[in-house]
Design an enzyme around this catalytic site. Structure first.
Site, PDB file in Angstrom:
ATOM      1  N   ASP A  49       0.929  -1.338   0.049  1.00 15.44           N
ATOM      2  CA  ASP A  49       0.060   0.166  -0.128  1.00 15.44           C
ATOM      3  C   ASP A  49       0.783   1.181   0.042  1.00 15.44           C
ATOM      4  O   ASP A  49       0.392   2.475   0.386  1.00 15.44           O
ATOM      5  CB  ASP A  49      -0.755   0.153   1.187  1.00 15.44           C
ATOM      6  CG  ASP A  49      -2.112  -0.745   0.945  1.00 15.44           C
ATOM      7  OD1 ASP A  49      -2.626  -1.068  -0.336  1.00 15.44           O
ATOM      8  OD2 ASP A  49      -2.857  -1.217   1.967  1.00 15.44           O
ATOM      9  N   LYS A  56      -0.412   4.728  -1.223  1.00 10.56           N
ATOM     10  CA  LYS A  56      -1.176   5.603  -0.580  1.00 10.56           C
ATOM     11  C   LYS A  56      -0.819   6.594   0.271  1.00 10.56           C
ATOM     12  O   LYS A  56      -1.442   7.774   0.744  1.00 10.56           O
ATOM     13  CB  LYS A  56      -2.054   4.688   0.852  1.00 10.56           C
ATOM     14  CG  LYS A  56      -2.698   3.719   0.360  1.00 10.56           C
ATOM     15  CD  LYS A  56      -3.419   3.015   1.830  1.00 10.56           C
ATOM     16  CE  LYS A  56      -4.648   1.977   1.344  1.00 10.56           C
ATOM     17  NZ  LYS A  56      -4.904   1.181   2.436  1.00 10.56           N
TER      18      LYS A  56
HETATM   19 FE   FE2 Z   1      -4.317  -1.777  -1.104  1.00  8.39          FE
HETATM   20 FE   FE2 Z   2      -2.824  -3.472   3.548  1.00 14.76          FE
END
Ligand code: FE2
Ligand code: FE2
Length: 385
Positions: A242, A245
């Site tokens: 991630d 993000k």
């Molecule tokens: Fe993700």
């Molecule tokens: Fe995650």
């Protein structure tokens, strides 16, 4: 002089000094092996064995300097496991501090000898030879220490000192490059992990989410029959899934309620952003992480994002991380939901077998569930009020 329990005394067989041919054979054999070795522990073992055979010592240790901790350490000593000692302690410490070799007939006549190590190891040191060695920039990175000459005379000679110095200069270069290599790998792993944490903290994931995803991914990879090294690679790279993000605005990332269609489209871009951040790297770990970041939201049936890949078009590592990530997300409290009960999670994986998830991986997940739960316990989030 301390009293040694009799059972620790050894009567080693006496040896004759080596012929020049024997000496050359040892040097050739060992330097070839050392040059091909990538693992620090193995290099130290080989170096210690080489030194011991060259000068007919009973034991030989290669010490490395840990300047940061002010210590000397070794991962191998004949008959002894890892030891750490203060930088300036003992004969070898003095030898390193002076940058000079030492040749000592009877250690117990020398106040610099640290008898404590003997006592702990149940060993009796008599003759000692130490040879410090330098890295490429000239600073001392470690030292050879050999103990107890196995000839009738029982003392090390000036020639032994020259031979051990030779061993040190042959092997020192390889040793340094291996240390550098380990340092680089460790640094890469650390950076990847920290970056993963940054990605997760942006979205207020619970503290140990990345650690758990890493562990689950490794368990799944092994359960699938992938080799250890590959499972380790996936373990290290998966926490970065991630990382994209970091570029998603707070208003979307931290929104407590349901996302609008438009917000959801923005959210989805964390996959391509992560991929673009990482894919330029030449480093294998980062490239692995790039695929994972890109494809961890793809679904087996082709309904995932960002590209709607299907089945085995999705990178195996992406498929593995998808299972690990969802398993952890469902089992944790998030801003927008409470943690699910295990039974409900298992039902979801059953339903999504062949839809969201690779069917083979769901089977592995079910098989490995005890291990997954054990890892979940190990990396439990601390309770927050
Ligand atoms: Fe993700
Ligand atoms: Fe995650």
């Amino acid at each position: 002089m301390p009293d040694y329990p009799r059972e620790f005394e050894r009567m080693p067989a006496l040896r004759e000094e080596l012929t020049p041919e024997q000496m050359l054979r040892i040097i050739f054999d060992y330097t070839a092996k050392i040059a091909n070795e990538r693992n620090l522990h193995n290099v130290l073992v080989l170096m210690a064995n080489m030194g011991r055979e060259m000068i007919l010592a009973d034991r030989c240790t290669v010490w490395l300097v840990d300047y940061k901790r002010g210590e000397l350490f070794t991962t191998v000593a004949h008959g002894v496991s890892e030891i750490r000692v203060p930088l300036n302690s003992g004969l070898v410490g003095h030898s390193i501090a002076l940058g000079q070799p030492l040749l000592i007939e009877d250690a117990y006549q020398d106040p610099r000898h640290n008898a404590e190590n003997d006592r702990k190891a149940g060993y009796r040191t008599k003759s000692v030879i130490t040879v410090p060695f330098a890295g490429n920039d000239g600073s001392i990175i470690g030292a050879y220490q050999a103990v107890n000459k196995m000839t009738k005379e029982g003392v090390f000679t000036q020639r032994d000192l020259e031979n051990l110095s030779l061993a040190a200069s042959y092997a020192g270069k390889s040793l340094e490059s291996v240390m550098l290599h380990e340092e680089i790998v460790a640094t890469q792993k650390e950076i990847i992990f920290r970056m993963g944490e940054i990605g997760e903290s942006r979205s207020k994931e619970t503290g140990n989410h990345v650690k758990r995803v890493a562990e689950y991914s490794r368990i799944l990879a092994l359960g699938l029959g992938l080799p250890q090294e590959e499972a380790e690679k996936i373990r290290v790279a998966s926490p970065m899934h991630d990382i994209g993000k970091v570029a998603i605005p707070d208003a979307v990332l931290k929104k407590p309620g349901k996302l609008t269609d438009e917000e959801y489209e923005i959210m989805k871009t964390h996959t391509t952003i992560g991929y673009n951040l990482l894919r330029g790297s030449n480093r294998e770990l980062l490239r692995t992480a790039a695929h994972i970041a890109h494809e961890h939201h793809e679904k087996w049936d082709g309904t995932g994002y960002p590209r709607g890949l299907k089945g085995e078009e999705i990178h195996l590592y992406g498929r593995i991380t998808a299972v690990a990530d969802v398993f952890d997300a469902l089992g944790s409290d998030r801003v927008y939901k409470k943690a699910w009960e295990l039974e409900r999670i298992i039902n979801l994986f059953r339903e999504e077998r062949g839809r969201h998830f690779d069917p083979k991986l769901v089977d592995v997940f079910m098989e490995q569930l005890p291990r997954m739960l054990e890892a979940r316990d190990r990396y439990k989030d601390e309770l927050q009020e």
